[in-house]
Design a protein around this motif. Structure first.
Motif, PDB file in Angstrom:
ATOM      1  N   LYS A 180      15.340   1.095   3.696  1.00 55.06           N
ATOM      2  CA  LYS A 180      14.253   0.106   3.484  1.00 55.06           C
ATOM      3  C   LYS A 180      13.004   0.324   4.166  1.00 55.06           C
ATOM      4  O   LYS A 180      12.965   0.716   5.392  1.00 55.06           O
ATOM      5  CB  LYS A 180      15.036  -1.214   3.956  1.00 55.06           C
ATOM      6  CG  LYS A 180      16.202  -1.700   3.149  1.00 55.06           C
ATOM      7  CD  LYS A 180      16.837  -3.008   3.674  1.00 55.06           C
ATOM      8  CE  LYS A 180      18.110  -3.491   3.007  1.00 55.06           C
ATOM      9  NZ  LYS A 180      18.428  -4.776   3.484  1.00 55.06           N
ATOM     10  N   GLU A 181      11.940  -0.019   3.515  1.00 52.38           N
ATOM     11  CA  GLU A 181      10.711   0.285   3.943  1.00 52.38           C
ATOM     12  C   GLU A 181      10.463  -0.907   5.258  1.00 52.38           C
ATOM     13  O   GLU A 181      10.777  -2.004   5.012  1.00 52.38           O
ATOM     14  CB  GLU A 181       9.800  -0.365   2.907  1.00 52.38           C
ATOM     15  CG  GLU A 181       8.311   0.202   3.061  1.00 52.38           C
ATOM     16  CD  GLU A 181       7.448  -0.587   4.032  1.00 52.38           C
ATOM     17  OE1 GLU A 181       6.237  -0.017   4.359  1.00 52.38           O
ATOM     18  OE2 GLU A 181       7.825  -1.732   4.231  1.00 52.38           O
ATOM     19  N   ASP A 182       9.828  -0.554   6.305  1.00 55.98           N
ATOM     20  CA  ASP A 182      10.165  -1.166   7.573  1.00 55.98           C
ATOM     21  C   ASP A 182       9.452  -2.492   7.539  1.00 55.98           C
ATOM     22  O   ASP A 182       9.689  -3.331   8.187  1.00 55.98           O
ATOM     23  CB  ASP A 182       9.526  -0.430   8.643  1.00 55.98           C
ATOM     24  CG  ASP A 182      10.341   0.702   9.141  1.00 55.98           C
ATOM     25  OD1 ASP A 182      11.488   0.893   8.676  1.00 55.98           O
ATOM     26  OD2 ASP A 182       9.958   1.326   9.733  1.00 55.98           O
ATOM     27  N   VAL A 188      10.053   0.883  -1.980  1.00 53.51           N
ATOM     28  CA  VAL A 188       8.866   0.057  -2.448  1.00 53.51           C
ATOM     29  C   VAL A 188       7.708   0.889  -1.984  1.00 53.51           C
ATOM     30  O   VAL A 188       6.538   0.722  -2.889  1.00 53.51           O
ATOM     31  CB  VAL A 188       8.698  -1.422  -1.335  1.00 53.51           C
ATOM     32  CG1 VAL A 188       7.438  -1.980  -1.553  1.00 53.51           C
ATOM     33  CG2 VAL A 188       9.799  -2.167  -2.050  1.00 53.51           C
ATOM     34  N   GLY A 189       7.542   1.515  -0.992  1.00 52.05           N
ATOM     35  CA  GLY A 189       6.293   2.208  -0.608  1.00 52.05           C
ATOM     36  C   GLY A 189       6.173   3.617  -1.379  1.00 52.05           C
ATOM     37  O   GLY A 189       4.915   3.744  -1.969  1.00 52.05           O
ATOM     38  N   GLY A 236       4.512   2.561  -4.647  1.00 52.22           N
ATOM     39  CA  GLY A 236       3.052   2.284  -4.417  1.00 52.22           C
ATOM     40  C   GLY A 236       2.949   0.819  -4.382  1.00 52.22           C
ATOM     41  O   GLY A 236       1.778   0.157  -4.467  1.00 52.22           O
ATOM     42  N   TYR A 237       4.000   0.049  -3.758  1.00 48.71           N
ATOM     43  CA  TYR A 237       4.148  -1.156  -3.484  1.00 48.71           C
ATOM     44  C   TYR A 237       3.586  -2.249  -4.462  1.00 48.71           C
ATOM     45  O   TYR A 237       2.749  -2.970  -4.654  1.00 48.71           O
ATOM     46  CB  TYR A 237       3.011  -1.606  -2.129  1.00 48.71           C
ATOM     47  CG  TYR A 237       3.547  -0.960  -1.080  1.00 48.71           C
ATOM     48  CD1 TYR A 237       4.482  -1.497  -0.092  1.00 48.71           C
ATOM     49  CD2 TYR A 237       2.776   0.194  -0.462  1.00 48.71           C
ATOM     50  CE1 TYR A 237       4.590  -1.054   1.075  1.00 48.71           C
ATOM     51  CE2 TYR A 237       3.153   1.020   0.638  1.00 48.71           C
ATOM     52  CZ  TYR A 237       4.118   0.261   1.464  1.00 48.71           C
ATOM     53  OH  TYR A 237       4.440   0.899   2.704  1.00 48.71           O
ATOM     54  N   PRO A 238       4.271  -2.288  -5.587  1.00 51.48           N
ATOM     55  CA  PRO A 238       4.056  -3.429  -6.771  1.00 51.48           C
ATOM     56  C   PRO A 238       4.462  -4.774  -6.043  1.00 51.48           C
ATOM     57  O   PRO A 238       5.263  -4.857  -5.321  1.00 51.48           O
ATOM     58  CB  PRO A 238       5.386  -2.941  -7.665  1.00 51.48           C
ATOM     59  CG  PRO A 238       6.339  -2.248  -6.908  1.00 51.48           C
ATOM     60  CD  PRO A 238       5.744  -1.344  -5.885  1.00 51.48           C
ATOM     61  N   ARG A 278       1.110  -2.745   4.040  1.00 51.50           N
ATOM     62  CA  ARG A 278       1.328  -1.571   3.276  1.00 51.50           C
ATOM     63  C   ARG A 278       0.814  -0.312   4.110  1.00 51.50           C
ATOM     64  O   ARG A 278      -0.041  -0.363   4.861  1.00 51.50           O
ATOM     65  CB  ARG A 278       0.706  -1.369   1.893  1.00 51.50           C
ATOM     66  CG  ARG A 278      -0.777  -1.427   1.974  1.00 51.50           C
ATOM     67  CD  ARG A 278      -1.135  -0.884   0.567  1.00 51.50           C
ATOM     68  NE  ARG A 278      -1.012   0.521   0.429  1.00 51.50           N
ATOM     69  CZ  ARG A 278      -1.244   1.256  -0.870  1.00 51.50           C
ATOM     70  NH1 ARG A 278      -1.675   0.714  -1.555  1.00 51.50           N
ATOM     71  NH2 ARG A 278      -0.702   2.544  -0.748  1.00 51.50           N
ATOM     72  N   THR A 279       1.562   1.064   4.076  1.00 52.53           N
ATOM     73  CA  THR A 279       1.311   2.003   4.513  1.00 52.53           C
ATOM     74  C   THR A 279       0.749   3.052   3.428  1.00 52.53           C
ATOM     75  O   THR A 279       0.706   2.609   2.201  1.00 52.53           O
ATOM     76  CB  THR A 279       2.440   2.642   5.334  1.00 52.53           C
ATOM     77  OG1 THR A 279       3.579   2.964   4.377  1.00 52.53           O
ATOM     78  CG2 THR A 279       3.105   1.502   6.425  1.00 52.53           C
TER      79      THR A 279
END
Length: 210
Positions: A182-184, A191-192, A195-197, A203-204
């Motif tokens: 999972k994205e931290d 998700v990352g 592209g973080y929709p 966001r990284t």
């Protein structure tokens, strides 16, 4: 500790583990012993000296003033204080800042401001500014059309001539995320990478972005 800009709410928290961390740093200084006696990754993550090594690549002298934005529980504050003349810390959380204060209570060259970076007014400039695991939260800190650019501009305006800005951020294309972790910051898989929709608070980036 300075609470002038604190709104009374810890707007960032890792949960109940922070109470355990605060109890540890209040009552002893033998963190290595504590780490060896527990299997808690959070205790290791926040109290181990391993994360201090990041300061070895920084150009910091005994005459330098440092601004540490997002100082958290003080994972690298002590290392900065040993290298610099003075360190000014900013963090959203009172509890995390208390952990930092107790952990580094033997250093008399540290100031800690609790509150949102954008709200805190500092008149002086700095020789070094650090954004370690913080830049990704510019979406929260800076209420602007381009919060990441605004954060960079704000930091540059606070630097002395020939000052240095150090940014460390997680890679959104890290191998663990391709493996399904999972994205931290968002707590969802891939998700990352995608592209973080959708709406996000942090966001990284990859090494080729920005």
């Amino acid at each position: 500790m300075y609470y002038t800009y604190y709104n009374g709410t810890d707007e960032y928290s890792n949960g109940d583990i922070e109470d355990e961390l605060l109890n540890i740093v209040k009552n002893n200084k033998e963190y290595d012993k504590t780490i060896n006696e527990t299997d808690s990754f959070a205790v290791f993550y926040h109290l181990s000296k391993n994360r201090e090594f990041i300061t070895e690549v920084m150009d910091i002298s005994k005459n330098d003033s440092v601004l540490e934005i997002g100082s958290g529980c003080g994972e690298i504050t002590g290392a900065l204080a040993r290298e610099a003349k003075e360190v000014t810390c900013i963090d959203l959380s009172k509890r995390r800042s208390l952990i930092n204060a107790y952990k580094n209570r033997d250093n008399d060259n540290i100031k800690i401001y609790v509150g949102n970076y954008q709200d805190i007014k500092l008149d002086n400039r700095f020789d070094v500014i650090t954004l370690i695991g913080v830049f990704e939260y510019s979406l929260y800190y800076m209420q602007d059309n381009d919060p990441f650019e605004s954060m960079l501009i704000s930091c540059m305006e606070k630097l002395n001539e020939n000052g240095r800005l150090y940014i460390a951020i997680e890679n959104r294309l890290g191998a663990k995320y391709f493996s399904g972790c999972k994205e931290d910051h968002v707590g969802k898989e891939f998700v990352g990478i995608e592209g973080y929709p959708g709406a996000i608070k942090a966001r990284t980036f990859s090494c080729y972005e920005r």
